[in-house]
Design an enzyme around this catalytic site. Structure first.
Site, PDB file in Angstrom:
ATOM      1  N   ASN A 173      -5.143  13.484 -11.110  1.00 60.89           N
ATOM      2  CA  ASN A 173      -5.754  13.949 -12.364  1.00 60.89           C
ATOM      3  C   ASN A 173      -5.377  15.406 -12.597  1.00 60.89           C
ATOM      4  O   ASN A 173      -4.870  16.079 -11.691  1.00 60.89           O
ATOM      5  CB  ASN A 173      -7.278  13.755 -12.338  1.00 60.89           C
ATOM      6  CG  ASN A 173      -7.911  14.393 -11.120  1.00 60.89           C
ATOM      7  OD1 ASN A 173      -7.823  15.604 -10.932  1.00 60.89           O
ATOM      8  ND2 ASN A 173      -8.517  13.588 -10.260  1.00 60.89           N
TER       9      ASN A 173
ATOM     10  N   ASP B 161      -5.289   7.903  -5.375  1.00 62.38           N
ATOM     11  CA  ASP B 161      -5.586   9.300  -5.052  1.00 62.38           C
ATOM     12  C   ASP B 161      -6.483   9.394  -3.806  1.00 62.38           C
ATOM     13  O   ASP B 161      -6.181  10.138  -2.843  1.00 62.38           O
ATOM     14  CB  ASP B 161      -6.300   9.920  -6.272  1.00 62.38           C
ATOM     15  CG  ASP B 161      -6.111  11.418  -6.378  1.00 62.38           C
ATOM     16  OD1 ASP B 161      -5.502  12.005  -5.477  1.00 62.38           O
ATOM     17  OD2 ASP B 161      -6.609  11.992  -7.373  1.00 62.38           O
TER      18      ASP B 161
ATOM     19  N   SER C  62      -1.492   5.172 -14.008  1.00 64.46           N
ATOM     20  CA  SER C  62      -2.397   5.012 -15.177  1.00 64.46           C
ATOM     21  C   SER C  62      -3.031   3.632 -15.357  1.00 64.46           C
ATOM     22  O   SER C  62      -3.823   3.451 -16.274  1.00 64.46           O
ATOM     23  CB  SER C  62      -1.687   5.383 -16.498  1.00 64.46           C
ATOM     24  OG  SER C  62      -1.640   6.781 -16.649  1.00 64.46           O
ATOM     25  N   THR C  63      -2.691   2.648 -14.511  1.00 60.60           N
ATOM     26  CA  THR C  63      -3.150   1.273 -14.791  1.00 60.60           C
ATOM     27  C   THR C  63      -4.429   0.882 -14.057  1.00 60.60           C
ATOM     28  O   THR C  63      -4.846  -0.272 -14.111  1.00 60.60           O
ATOM     29  CB  THR C  63      -2.047   0.247 -14.453  1.00 60.60           C
ATOM     30  OG1 THR C  63      -1.705   0.395 -13.072  1.00 60.60           O
ATOM     31  CG2 THR C  63      -0.835   0.454 -15.316  1.00 60.60           C
TER      32      THR C  63
ATOM     33  N   TYR D 178      -7.462   4.763 -15.239  1.00 63.05           N
ATOM     34  CA  TYR D 178      -7.042   5.255 -16.561  1.00 63.05           C
ATOM     35  C   TYR D 178      -6.767   4.132 -17.572  1.00 63.05           C
ATOM     36  O   TYR D 178      -6.410   4.410 -18.725  1.00 63.05           O
ATOM     37  CB  TYR D 178      -5.839   6.198 -16.433  1.00 63.05           C
ATOM     38  CG  TYR D 178      -6.201   7.592 -15.950  1.00 63.05           C
ATOM     39  CD1 TYR D 178      -7.528   7.952 -15.722  1.00 63.05           C
ATOM     40  CD2 TYR D 178      -5.226   8.562 -15.725  1.00 63.05           C
ATOM     41  CE1 TYR D 178      -7.859   9.228 -15.279  1.00 63.05           C
ATOM     42  CE2 TYR D 178      -5.553   9.840 -15.298  1.00 63.05           C
ATOM     43  CZ  TYR D 178      -6.867  10.172 -15.076  1.00 63.05           C
ATOM     44  OH  TYR D 178      -7.181  11.441 -14.651  1.00 63.05           O
TER      45      TYR D 178
ATOM     46  N   ASP E 265       0.862  -1.190   0.000  1.00 62.75           N
ATOM     47  CA  ASP E 265       0.000   0.000   0.000  1.00 62.75           C
ATOM     48  C   ASP E 265       0.898   1.240   0.000  1.00 62.75           C
ATOM     49  O   ASP E 265       1.714   1.418   0.903  1.00 62.75           O
ATOM     50  CB  ASP E 265      -0.871  -0.056   1.272  1.00 62.75           C
ATOM     51  CG  ASP E 265      -1.781   1.138   1.410  1.00 62.75           C
ATOM     52  OD1 ASP E 265      -1.670   2.115   0.630  1.00 62.75           O
ATOM     53  OD2 ASP E 265      -2.612   1.114   2.338  1.00 62.75           O
ATOM     54  N   ILE E 266       0.723   2.078  -0.993  1.00 64.71           N
ATOM     55  CA  ILE E 266       1.581   3.261  -1.148  1.00 64.71           C
ATOM     56  C   ILE E 266       1.464   4.219   0.050  1.00 64.71           C
ATOM     57  O   ILE E 266       2.424   4.896   0.403  1.00 64.71           O
ATOM     58  CB  ILE E 266       1.250   4.000  -2.481  1.00 64.71           C
ATOM     59  CG1 ILE E 266       2.285   5.064  -2.831  1.00 64.71           C
ATOM     60  CG2 ILE E 266      -0.123   4.639  -2.457  1.00 64.71           C
ATOM     61  CD1 ILE E 266       3.433   4.563  -3.598  1.00 64.71           C
TER      62      ILE E 266
HETATM   63  N1  APR Z   1      -1.358   1.535  -2.980  1.00 61.26           N
HETATM   64  C1  APR Z   1      -0.736   1.154  -4.132  1.00 61.26           C
HETATM   65  N2  APR Z   1      -1.398   0.957  -5.279  1.00 61.26           N
HETATM   66  C2  APR Z   1      -2.737   1.147  -5.277  1.00 61.26           C
HETATM   67  C3  APR Z   1      -3.464   1.572  -4.133  1.00 61.26           C
HETATM   68  C4  APR Z   1      -2.696   1.759  -2.940  1.00 61.26           C
HETATM   69  N3  APR Z   1      -3.264   2.148  -1.791  1.00 61.26           N
HETATM   70  N4  APR Z   1      -4.772   1.695  -4.476  1.00 61.26           N
HETATM   71  C5  APR Z   1      -4.873   1.354  -5.780  1.00 61.26           C
HETATM   72  N5  APR Z   1      -3.660   1.014  -6.263  1.00 61.26           N
HETATM   73  C6  APR Z   1      -3.268   0.594  -7.635  1.00 61.26           C
HETATM   74  C7  APR Z   1      -4.375   0.162  -8.571  1.00 61.26           C
HETATM   75  O1  APR Z   1      -4.690  -1.195  -8.323  1.00 61.26           O
HETATM   76  C8  APR Z   1      -3.723   0.353  -9.936  1.00 61.26           C
HETATM   77  O2  APR Z   1      -2.876  -0.744 -10.249  1.00 61.26           O
HETATM   78  O3  APR Z   1      -2.703   1.711  -8.313  1.00 61.26           O
HETATM   79  C9  APR Z   1      -2.803   1.572  -9.724  1.00 61.26           C
HETATM   80  C10 APR Z   1      -3.295   2.881 -10.327  1.00 61.26           C
HETATM   81  O4  APR Z   1      -4.687   2.982 -10.233  1.00 61.26           O
HETATM   82  P1  APR Z   1      -5.478   4.364 -10.001  1.00 61.26           P
HETATM   83  O5  APR Z   1      -5.288   4.816  -8.593  1.00 61.26           O
HETATM   84  O6  APR Z   1      -6.865   4.171 -10.485  1.00 61.26           O
HETATM   85  O7  APR Z   1      -4.670   5.442 -10.909  1.00 61.26           O
HETATM   86  P2  APR Z   1      -4.805   5.813 -12.483  1.00 61.26           P
HETATM   87  O8  APR Z   1      -5.127   4.650 -13.333  1.00 61.26           O
HETATM   88  O9  APR Z   1      -3.560   6.599 -12.777  1.00 61.26           O
HETATM   89  O10 APR Z   1      -6.063   6.768 -12.561  1.00 61.26           O
HETATM   90  C11 APR Z   1      -5.999   8.064 -12.058  1.00 61.26           C
HETATM   91  O11 APR Z   1      -8.087   7.845 -10.898  1.00 61.26           O
HETATM   92  O12 APR Z   1      -8.442   8.067  -8.635  1.00 61.26           O
HETATM   93  C12 APR Z   1      -8.499   8.703  -9.856  1.00 61.26           C
HETATM   94  O13 APR Z   1      -8.103  11.005  -9.300  1.00 61.26           O
HETATM   95  C13 APR Z   1      -7.543   9.879  -9.930  1.00 61.26           C
HETATM   96  O14 APR Z   1      -8.561  10.693 -11.920  1.00 61.26           O
HETATM   97  C14 APR Z   1      -7.419  10.036 -11.403  1.00 61.26           C
HETATM   98  C15 APR Z   1      -7.403   8.600 -11.888  1.00 61.26           C
END
Ligand code: APR
Length: 183
Positions: A30, A40, A127-128, A131, A16-17
């Protein structure tokens, strides 16, 4: 998985980040810096309202953050002192410059960290999620961009950590890194 490039440890883990103890963690943000779900949402929940307040100020001053770039705020209540808000591209088939924009989001984050003297960073898989960028393709771009950056900046960072949320995503990043290292 862990390797050393120059002075930098490059570490890939599942986790978890929001709980990372690196100096900065990277948010998958975003363009409007308005928060959201996924990484986010988790970062804003864990870090408290000061992060959103700083994002609001950046939005007022410069209109947000264009895709492929990154901005810096404090980490609020997080262990990390800073959050780097990086905006990766929305996947729309691969012919709209998505690859280069994703590479640019990683590069801009590293550049911003270097400008602020930050020595350790944790990245999620930009982005995965929402997005929808294909994970294997994103992993290769992320690993190539970071390895190239570390080759040209061998003394800048002590640690770059990728914190992948699930086992399959971690595997994808490990394979990409092994491929780049020629293993
Ligand atoms: N720690 C690490 N990785 C995570 C966590 C966490 N707590 N929560 C989710 N992830 C993973 C997801 O499983 C995915 O593999 O992070 C990756 C990126 O997913 P998103 O958070 O949906 O990011 P992204 O695809 O870049 O989309 C960005 O989503 O939440 C909105 O405001 C954000 O509009 C923006 C968009």
């Amino acid at each position: 998985m862990e390797i050393t490039l120059g002075q930098t440890k490059l570490v890939l883990i599942q986790g978890d980040i929001t709980v990372q103890d690196t100096e900065a963690i990277v948010n998958a943000a975003n363009e409007g810096l308005r928060g959201g779900g996924g990484v986010d949402g988790a970062i804003h929940r864990a870090g408290g309202p000061t992060i959103a307040e700083e994002c609001r100020r950046i939005r007022e001053e410069r209109g947000g953050c264009p895709t492929g770039q990154a901005v810096l705020t404090s980490g609020g209540q997080l262990k990390a002192r800073y959050v780097i808000h990086a905006v990766g591209p929305v996947w729309s088939g691969g012919s709209r410059g998505e690859d280069e924009l994703l590479a640019s989001a990683y590069r801009s984050s590293l550049e911003l960290a270097r400008e602020h003297g930050i020595k350790s960073i944790a990245f999620p898989s930009l982005s995965t999620g929402a997005y929808r960028f294909p994970v294997d393709r994103a992993a290769r771009i992320a690993m190539r961009t970071v390895v190239e950056y570390l080759e040209s900046h061998p003394d800048t960072f002590t640690e770059i950590r990728f914190v992948l949320f699930s086992e399959p995503v971690l595997k994808s990043y490990e394979e990409a890194l092994n491929e780049i290292l020629g293993k």
